[in-house]
Design a protein around this motif. Sequence first.
Motif, PDB file in Angstrom:
ATOM      1  N   THR A   3       0.542   7.350  29.945  1.00 40.82           N
ATOM      2  CA  THR A   3       0.363   7.062  32.115  1.00 40.82           C
ATOM      3  C   THR A   3       0.594   8.299  32.645  1.00 40.82           C
ATOM      4  O   THR A   3       0.155   8.612  33.693  1.00 40.82           O
ATOM      5  CB  THR A   3       2.095   6.570  31.454  1.00 40.82           C
ATOM      6  OG1 THR A   3       1.664   5.154  30.559  1.00 40.82           O
ATOM      7  CG2 THR A   3       2.355   5.789  33.015  1.00 40.82           C
ATOM      8  N   ARG A  50      -2.342   9.913  32.724  1.00 32.22           N
ATOM      9  CA  ARG A  50      -3.421   8.199  34.003  1.00 32.22           C
ATOM     10  C   ARG A  50      -2.478   8.945  35.571  1.00 32.22           C
ATOM     11  O   ARG A  50      -3.628   9.177  36.631  1.00 32.22           O
ATOM     12  CB  ARG A  50      -3.196   7.182  33.703  1.00 32.22           C
ATOM     13  CG  ARG A  50      -3.723   6.237  34.196  1.00 32.22           C
ATOM     14  CD  ARG A  50      -4.096   4.854  33.980  1.00 32.22           C
ATOM     15  NE  ARG A  50      -5.275   4.195  34.659  1.00 32.22           N
ATOM     16  CZ  ARG A  50      -4.246   3.131  35.407  1.00 32.22           C
ATOM     17  NH1 ARG A  50      -3.248   3.505  35.604  1.00 32.22           N
ATOM     18  NH2 ARG A  50      -5.309   2.281  35.727  1.00 32.22           N
ATOM     19  N   ASP A 104      -9.030   1.233  35.030  1.00 34.28           N
ATOM     20  CA  ASP A 104      -9.264  -0.261  34.454  1.00 34.28           C
ATOM     21  C   ASP A 104      -9.949  -0.840  34.676  1.00 34.28           C
ATOM     22  O   ASP A 104     -11.129  -0.513  35.296  1.00 34.28           O
ATOM     23  CB  ASP A 104      -7.735  -0.941  34.191  1.00 34.28           C
ATOM     24  CG  ASP A 104      -6.819  -1.055  35.454  1.00 34.28           C
ATOM     25  OD1 ASP A 104      -8.143  -0.661  36.790  1.00 34.28           O
ATOM     26  OD2 ASP A 104      -5.686  -0.928  35.821  1.00 34.28           O
ATOM     27  N   GLY A 105     -10.652  -1.854  34.257  1.00 35.63           N
ATOM     28  CA  GLY A 105     -11.655  -2.484  34.789  1.00 35.63           C
ATOM     29  C   GLY A 105     -11.519  -3.057  36.317  1.00 35.63           C
ATOM     30  O   GLY A 105     -12.067  -2.678  36.703  1.00 35.63           O
ATOM     31  N   LYS A 106     -10.044  -3.672  36.712  1.00 35.22           N
ATOM     32  CA  LYS A 106     -10.033  -3.810  38.146  1.00 35.22           C
ATOM     33  C   LYS A 106     -10.256  -2.677  39.424  1.00 35.22           C
ATOM     34  O   LYS A 106     -10.601  -2.739  39.863  1.00 35.22           O
ATOM     35  CB  LYS A 106      -8.643  -4.268  38.082  1.00 35.22           C
ATOM     36  CG  LYS A 106      -7.913  -4.374  39.495  1.00 35.22           C
ATOM     37  CD  LYS A 106      -8.433  -5.953  40.140  1.00 35.22           C
ATOM     38  CE  LYS A 106      -8.176  -6.019  41.699  1.00 35.22           C
ATOM     39  NZ  LYS A 106      -8.575  -6.739  42.438  1.00 35.22           N
TER      40      LYS A 106
END
Length: 208
Positions: free
Chosen positions: A43, A46, A86-88
Amino acid sequence: MELINQIINNPQASFDPLNFIGILATVIVSFYIFKSETSISFTKERHEKLIFPLFDVLEPILYQSPDSEILSKALNIIERNKSLADGKLLSVYYYCKKNPNTESFNSLCSYIDKAFDKSCRRLQLKTRSLEYRINRNQYKSKLFLVFYTAIWAVLFIFSLISALIIFSILITAGGLFYNSANGTTQIIFTILGLVCILGLFKILEKHL
């Protein structure tokens, strides 16, 4: 399970329940700490490489008209750190790059708006206040602002009432258990109570 029962019921075995509970608690806490540290490490990386730089670039025009230069910087940040996305975010990135209109830009703003606060909470950083968001016009629309404020107020009141009820139940149950326990168990229970109180203060300090 059968082996454990045999050990417990074996009169020749020196089984100490408190010692067993202590060892079990140590194992569980160690596993939780290891898992938590691994998650926090990712985290943090990121947040530092993707979320904060992206928010820092977009914040001046959050939910406003898209600026080609700022949007280009934001897309470059995502491109350089795709392994942390992420995918979003990848989906939003694709549509912003393919068709950089107001709708796709607002989708990007909405994503980073939520992701930044979520990342801050996980890293135990204070999130933006409601006053700050209002002053900087960091909301999709006035209707969304009213809805967001109402939800925030309801959740706060519900959480406060729930916390008071749970705290009252725990205090009552804890008092009954403490009075019926022996000396060693009372000491352990007191230590656990102090740890819980310290944890509660940490939570209040984080959210207030």
